[in-house]
Design a protein around this motif. Structure first.
Motif, PDB file in Angstrom:
ATOM      1  N   LEU A   1       0.819  -1.206   0.000  1.00  0.00           N
ATOM      2  CA  LEU A   1       0.000   0.000   0.000  1.00  0.00           C
ATOM      3  C   LEU A   1       0.857   1.261   0.000  1.00  0.00           C
ATOM      4  O   LEU A   1       0.340   2.380  -0.033  1.00  0.00           O
ATOM      5  CB  LEU A   1      -0.926   0.020   1.230  1.00  0.00           C
ATOM      6  N   GLY A   2       2.166   1.073   0.048  1.00  0.00           N
ATOM      7  CA  GLY A   2       3.083   2.203   0.078  1.00  0.00           C
ATOM      8  C   GLY A   2       3.711   2.342   1.453  1.00  0.00           C
ATOM      9  O   GLY A   2       3.035   2.178   2.468  1.00  0.00           O
ATOM     10  N   GLU A   3       5.002   2.614   1.469  1.00  0.00           N
ATOM     11  CA  GLU A   3       5.719   2.720   2.728  1.00  0.00           C
ATOM     12  C   GLU A   3       5.178   3.844   3.608  1.00  0.00           C
ATOM     13  O   GLU A   3       5.021   3.685   4.824  1.00  0.00           O
ATOM     14  CB  GLU A   3       7.209   2.951   2.466  1.00  0.00           C
ATOM     15  N   ALA A   4       4.872   4.972   2.992  1.00  0.00           N
ATOM     16  CA  ALA A   4       4.386   6.118   3.771  1.00  0.00           C
ATOM     17  C   ALA A   4       3.043   5.806   4.420  1.00  0.00           C
ATOM     18  O   ALA A   4       2.826   6.112   5.605  1.00  0.00           O
ATOM     19  CB  ALA A   4       4.272   7.357   2.879  1.00  0.00           C
ATOM     20  N   TYR A   5       2.144   5.183   3.632  1.00  0.00           N
ATOM     21  CA  TYR A   5       0.831   4.827   4.189  1.00  0.00           C
ATOM     22  C   TYR A   5       1.017   3.812   5.322  1.00  0.00           C
ATOM     23  O   TYR A   5       0.403   3.942   6.390  1.00  0.00           O
ATOM     24  CB  TYR A   5      -0.076   4.237   3.111  1.00  0.00           C
ATOM     25  N   GLY A   6       1.842   2.802   5.096  1.00  0.00           N
ATOM     26  CA  GLY A   6       2.046   1.768   6.103  1.00  0.00           C
ATOM     27  C   GLY A   6       2.581   2.318   7.410  1.00  0.00           C
ATOM     28  O   GLY A   6       2.094   1.969   8.490  1.00  0.00           O
ATOM     29  N   GLU A   7       3.558   3.195   7.328  1.00  0.00           N
ATOM     30  CA  GLU A   7       4.131   3.770   8.543  1.00  0.00           C
ATOM     31  C   GLU A   7       3.107   4.621   9.297  1.00  0.00           C
ATOM     32  O   GLU A   7       3.019   4.561  10.530  1.00  0.00           O
ATOM     33  CB  GLU A   7       5.363   4.601   8.195  1.00  0.00           C
ATOM     34  N   ALA A   8       2.335   5.410   8.547  1.00  0.00           N
ATOM     35  CA  ALA A   8       1.330   6.267   9.190  1.00  0.00           C
ATOM     36  C   ALA A   8       0.231   5.429   9.829  1.00  0.00           C
ATOM     37  O   ALA A   8      -0.202   5.710  10.957  1.00  0.00           O
ATOM     38  CB  ALA A   8       0.744   7.238   8.163  1.00  0.00           C
ATOM     39  N   PHE A   9      -0.211   4.404   9.124  1.00  0.00           N
ATOM     40  CA  PHE A   9      -1.285   3.556   9.638  1.00  0.00           C
ATOM     41  C   PHE A   9      -0.826   2.784  10.872  1.00  0.00           C
ATOM     42  O   PHE A   9      -1.521   2.746  11.891  1.00  0.00           O
ATOM     43  CB  PHE A   9      -1.753   2.586   8.554  1.00  0.00           C
ATOM     44  N   ASP A  10       0.335   2.179  10.795  1.00  0.00           N
ATOM     45  CA  ASP A  10       0.828   1.356  11.905  1.00  0.00           C
ATOM     46  C   ASP A  10       0.968   2.157  13.196  1.00  0.00           C
ATOM     47  O   ASP A  10       0.764   1.631  14.292  1.00  0.00           O
ATOM     48  CB  ASP A  10       2.186   0.748  11.552  1.00  0.00           C
ATOM     49  N   ALA A  11       1.311   3.429  13.071  1.00  0.00           N
ATOM     50  CA  ALA A  11       1.565   4.269  14.244  1.00  0.00           C
ATOM     51  C   ALA A  11       0.294   4.704  14.964  1.00  0.00           C
ATOM     52  O   ALA A  11       0.351   5.138  16.118  1.00  0.00           O
ATOM     53  CB  ALA A  11       2.364   5.504  13.830  1.00  0.00           C
ATOM     54  N   VAL A  12      -0.849   4.585  14.298  1.00  0.00           N
ATOM     55  CA  VAL A  12      -2.110   5.090  14.852  1.00  0.00           C
ATOM     56  C   VAL A  12      -2.429   4.465  16.209  1.00  0.00           C
ATOM     57  O   VAL A  12      -2.777   5.167  17.168  1.00  0.00           O
ATOM     58  CB  VAL A  12      -3.270   4.818  13.862  1.00  0.00           C
ATOM     59  N   PHE A  13      -2.300   3.174  16.317  1.00  0.00           N
ATOM     60  CA  PHE A  13      -2.833   2.435  17.465  1.00  0.00           C
ATOM     61  C   PHE A  13      -2.058   2.724  18.754  1.00  0.00           C
ATOM     62  O   PHE A  13      -2.653   2.952  19.810  1.00  0.00           O
ATOM     63  CB  PHE A  13      -2.854   0.947  17.136  1.00  0.00           C
ATOM     64  N   ALA A  14      -0.732   2.723  18.652  1.00  0.00           N
ATOM     65  CA  ALA A  14       0.077   3.039  19.824  1.00  0.00           C
ATOM     66  C   ALA A  14      -0.151   4.475  20.276  1.00  0.00           C
ATOM     67  O   ALA A  14      -0.212   4.766  21.475  1.00  0.00           O
ATOM     68  CB  ALA A  14       1.554   2.807  19.532  1.00  0.00           C
ATOM     69  N   THR A  15      -0.298   5.375  19.307  1.00  0.00           N
ATOM     70  CA  THR A  15      -0.502   6.787  19.630  1.00  0.00           C
ATOM     71  C   THR A  15      -1.819   6.993  20.365  1.00  0.00           C
ATOM     72  O   THR A  15      -1.884   7.725  21.366  1.00  0.00           O
ATOM     73  CB  THR A  15      -0.472   7.637  18.343  1.00  0.00           C
TER      74      THR A  15
END
Length: 212
Positions: free
Chosen positions: A141-155
């Motif tokens: 899905l794209g590195e930028a999307y993946g990094e942004a999405f993955d960070a949501v839950f911990a934040t």
């Protein structure tokens, strides 16, 4: 003589008094607010995550009723819209397992974050301990999307003082032996691994019940 009569009267009254025993404690009611991964898509009754989690907790001596509030296809927006009736007033703790369908639809991670923030905020405002189960996006899905999405839950979890489990499908994702033919939903063996790995975090959640 009078003292003896009075003593017999007291003893008789004590013998006649009803015996009051402490009421048995009710099981803790743990709600899993989720999507098809909670609802047990493609699995026989009793084989999904909530039922298997309840059985595992009871084996560890935990008196818990795990409520299945999973809706297949649900997004974080859907979970937010049904929050009040999915997590009833008798709930005592909540696992939030949502976000996978946001990712599959390519939803902006900022929107997913806002929905989860509202869900967890409303639950914690009710005094309910919460465990946020994270999801991860495949990098196609794209590195930028993946990094942004993955960070949501911990934040989101950190913002509200909730517990955080990094990846709900840890040890199961992308393993054909642990998933249904669709490659997305865990089979019974996959659910067993999910339960085994998340169990310590769930016990931490239960330890928070009544602590605030």
């Amino acid at each position: 003589m009078r003292r003896l009569a009075a003593l017999f009267a007291v003893l008789f009254a004590l013998a006649a008094a009803p015996v009051v025993t402490p009421a048995a404690a009710e099981p803790i009611r743990l709600v899993v607010l989720g999507d098809s991964l909670t609802a047990g898509y493609g699995l026989p009754p009793g084989a999904g995550f909530p039922a298997r989690l309840e059985a595992a907790l009871k084996k560890r001596g935990r008196d818990v009723t795990v409520i299945d509030a999973g809706v297949s296809g649900d997004t974080t927006a859907g979970g937010l819209s049904r929050l009040d009736w999915s997590v009833g007033t008798d709930a005592q703790a909540v696992i939030v397992e949502l976000g996978g369908n946001d990712m599959l639809r390519g939803t902006d991670p900022a929107r997913t974050a806002e929905n989860l923030n509202q869900i967890v905020a409303r639950l914690t405002d009710r005094g309910l301990p919460v465990l946020v189960a994270g999801m991860r996006a495949p990098r196609n899905l794209g590195e930028a999307y993946g990094e942004a999405f993955d960070a949501v839950f911990a934040t989101v979890a950190e913002r509200h003082g909730a517990l955080f489990y990094p990846f709900f499908l840890d040890g199961v994702a992308a393993d054909p032996a642990l998933n249904l033919p669709d490659g997305i939903h865990p089979n019974e063996a996959g659910v067993a691994i999910i339960v085994e790995r998340i169990l310590p975090a769930v016990e931490q959640l239960l330890d928070r019940v009544g602590a605030s």
